[in-house]
Design a protein around this motif. Sequence first.
Motif, short mmCIF file in Angstrom:
data_model
loop_
_atom_site.label_atom_id
_atom_site.label_comp_id
_atom_site.label_asym_id
_atom_site.label_seq_id
_atom_site.Cartn_x
_atom_site.Cartn_y
_atom_site.Cartn_z
N GLY A 141 -3.53 15.56 8.59
CA GLY A 141 -2.47 15.89 9.53
C GLY A 141 -2.02 14.74 10.43
N ILE A 142 -2.49 13.53 10.16
CA ILE A 142 -2.08 12.37 10.96
C ILE A 142 -0.78 11.83 10.37
CG2 ILE A 142 -2.69 10.05 11.71
CD1 ILE A 142 -5.66 10.94 11.42
N ARG A 143 0.23 11.70 11.22
CA ARG A 143 1.52 11.17 10.77
C ARG A 143 1.51 9.65 10.85
NH1 ARG A 143 5.71 13.95 9.33
NH2 ARG A 143 7.25 12.86 10.58
N VAL A 144 1.91 9.03 9.78
CA VAL A 144 1.92 7.58 9.67
C VAL A 144 3.37 7.14 9.43
CG1 VAL A 144 1.15 5.61 8.27
CG2 VAL A 144 -0.42 7.52 8.73
N GLU A 145 3.79 6.11 10.16
CA GLU A 145 5.12 5.57 9.93
C GLU A 145 5.00 4.37 8.99
OE1 GLU A 145 9.13 3.93 12.15
OE2 GLU A 145 7.40 4.49 13.36
N ALA A 146 5.59 4.51 7.83
CA ALA A 146 5.57 3.43 6.83
C ALA A 146 6.50 2.30 7.26
CB ALA A 146 6.00 3.98 5.47
N ASP A 147 6.24 1.13 6.72
CA ASP A 147 7.08 -0.03 6.99
C ASP A 147 8.38 0.02 6.19
OD1 ASP A 147 5.16 -1.45 8.68
OD2 ASP A 147 4.01 -1.69 6.82
N LEU A 152 0.87 -1.17 0.00
CA LEU A 152 0.00 0.00 0.00
C LEU A 152 0.91 1.23 0.00
CD1 LEU A 152 -3.25 0.84 1.55
CD2 LEU A 152 -1.33 2.29 2.22
N PHE A 153 0.75 2.07 -1.00
CA PHE A 153 1.63 3.23 -1.18
C PHE A 153 1.01 4.47 -0.54
CE2 PHE A 153 2.63 0.10 -4.28
CZ PHE A 153 4.01 0.08 -4.26
N PHE A 154 1.83 5.16 0.26
CA PHE A 154 1.36 6.31 1.03
C PHE A 154 2.21 7.52 0.68
CE2 PHE A 154 0.21 8.62 4.95
CZ PHE A 154 -1.13 8.30 5.05
N ALA A 155 1.53 8.63 0.36
CA ALA A 155 2.21 9.88 0.00
C ALA A 155 1.73 10.99 0.94
CB ALA A 155 1.89 10.25 -1.44
N GLU A 156 2.43 12.09 0.94
CA GLU A 156 1.95 13.27 1.67
C GLU A 156 0.54 13.59 1.16
OE1 GLU A 156 3.50 15.19 4.16
OE2 GLU A 156 5.03 13.62 4.19
N GLY A 157 -0.41 13.73 2.06
CA GLY A 157 -1.77 14.06 1.68
C GLY A 157 -2.66 12.90 1.34
N SER A 158 -2.18 11.66 1.56
CA SER A 158 -3.05 10.50 1.34
C SER A 158 -4.11 10.45 2.44
CB SER A 158 -2.24 9.19 1.36
OG SER A 158 -1.43 9.08 0.22
N GLU A 159 -5.25 9.87 2.12
CA GLU A 159 -6.35 9.73 3.08
C GLU A 159 -6.00 8.63 4.07
OE1 GLU A 159 -9.46 10.09 5.31
OE2 GLU A 159 -9.29 11.46 3.59
N GLU A 160 -5.85 9.01 5.32
CA GLU A 160 -5.39 8.07 6.36
C GLU A 160 -6.34 6.89 6.56
OE1 GLU A 160 -4.11 12.29 7.71
OE2 GLU A 160 -5.92 11.38 6.88
N VAL A 161 -7.64 7.13 6.64
CA VAL A 161 -8.59 6.05 6.89
C VAL A 161 -8.59 5.05 5.73
CG1 VAL A 161 -11.05 5.49 7.13
CG2 VAL A 161 -10.06 7.36 8.45
N THR A 208 7.84 9.09 -0.22
CA THR A 208 8.41 10.42 0.05
C THR A 208 9.91 10.42 0.29
OG1 THR A 208 8.14 10.32 2.45
CG2 THR A 208 6.23 11.06 1.15
N GLY A 209 10.51 9.26 0.50
CA GLY A 209 11.91 9.21 0.87
C GLY A 209 12.12 9.25 2.37
N ASP A 210 11.03 9.31 3.13
CA ASP A 210 11.06 9.33 4.60
C ASP A 210 9.96 8.39 5.08
OD1 ASP A 210 10.96 9.93 7.35
OD2 ASP A 210 11.11 12.08 7.02
N LYS A 211 10.25 7.61 6.11
CA LYS A 211 9.23 6.67 6.61
C LYS A 211 8.06 7.38 7.30
CE LYS A 211 11.61 2.29 7.00
NZ LYS A 211 11.93 1.17 7.89
N MET A 212 8.27 8.58 7.81
CA MET A 212 7.17 9.34 8.43
C MET A 212 6.49 10.19 7.37
SD MET A 212 7.05 8.27 11.50
CE MET A 212 5.82 9.38 12.13
N VAL A 213 5.19 9.95 7.19
CA VAL A 213 4.43 10.64 6.15
C VAL A 213 3.18 11.25 6.79
CG1 VAL A 213 3.34 10.39 3.89
CG2 VAL A 213 5.22 8.87 4.52
N THR A 214 2.86 12.47 6.41
CA THR A 214 1.68 13.15 6.94
C THR A 214 0.53 13.02 5.96
OG1 THR A 214 3.09 14.72 8.10
CG2 THR A 214 0.77 15.32 7.85
N GLY A 215 -0.60 12.49 6.45
CA GLY A 215 -1.77 12.30 5.62
C GLY A 215 -2.57 13.56 5.41
N ALA A 216 -3.69 13.42 4.73
CA ALA A 216 -4.55 14.54 4.36
C ALA A 216 -5.11 15.30 5.55
CB ALA A 216 -5.69 14.03 3.48
#
Length: 111
Positions: A47-53, A6-15, A37-45
């Motif tokens: 403002g929730i920060r998600v740590e990628a695997d 599952l690919f997560f980018a800045e501004g992705s919908e967290e739910v 993003t090049g960083d495991k910590m990504v901020t969703g749409a």
Amino acid sequence: METVYLFFAEGSEEVEALAVVDILRRAGVETRIVSVTGDKMVTGAHGIRVEADMLMEEVDFSKAAMLVLPGGLPGSYNLAGHEGLAEGIMRQYKAGKPLAAICAAPLVYGR
């Protein structure tokens, strides 16, 4: 073992992202959140920060069971602008393996 990525980018919908990961993992499906993003910590749409695997550079598309794109704006546009992801999507498509997209994310496949 094949993995669902599952690919997560800045501004992705967290739910849309985390619900999919939660359900698949509860079902025993190997699932990994991938940051583009090049960083495991990504901020969703919202403002929730998600740590990628893992980071995009670590994905082995040959072992992908399915690729999942959550929606959200501007997350879907950020996914659409990632060249490495576009190449991986085409590999998955040509291999006849499943692609999934939620809400706004089908625009990525349209590009």
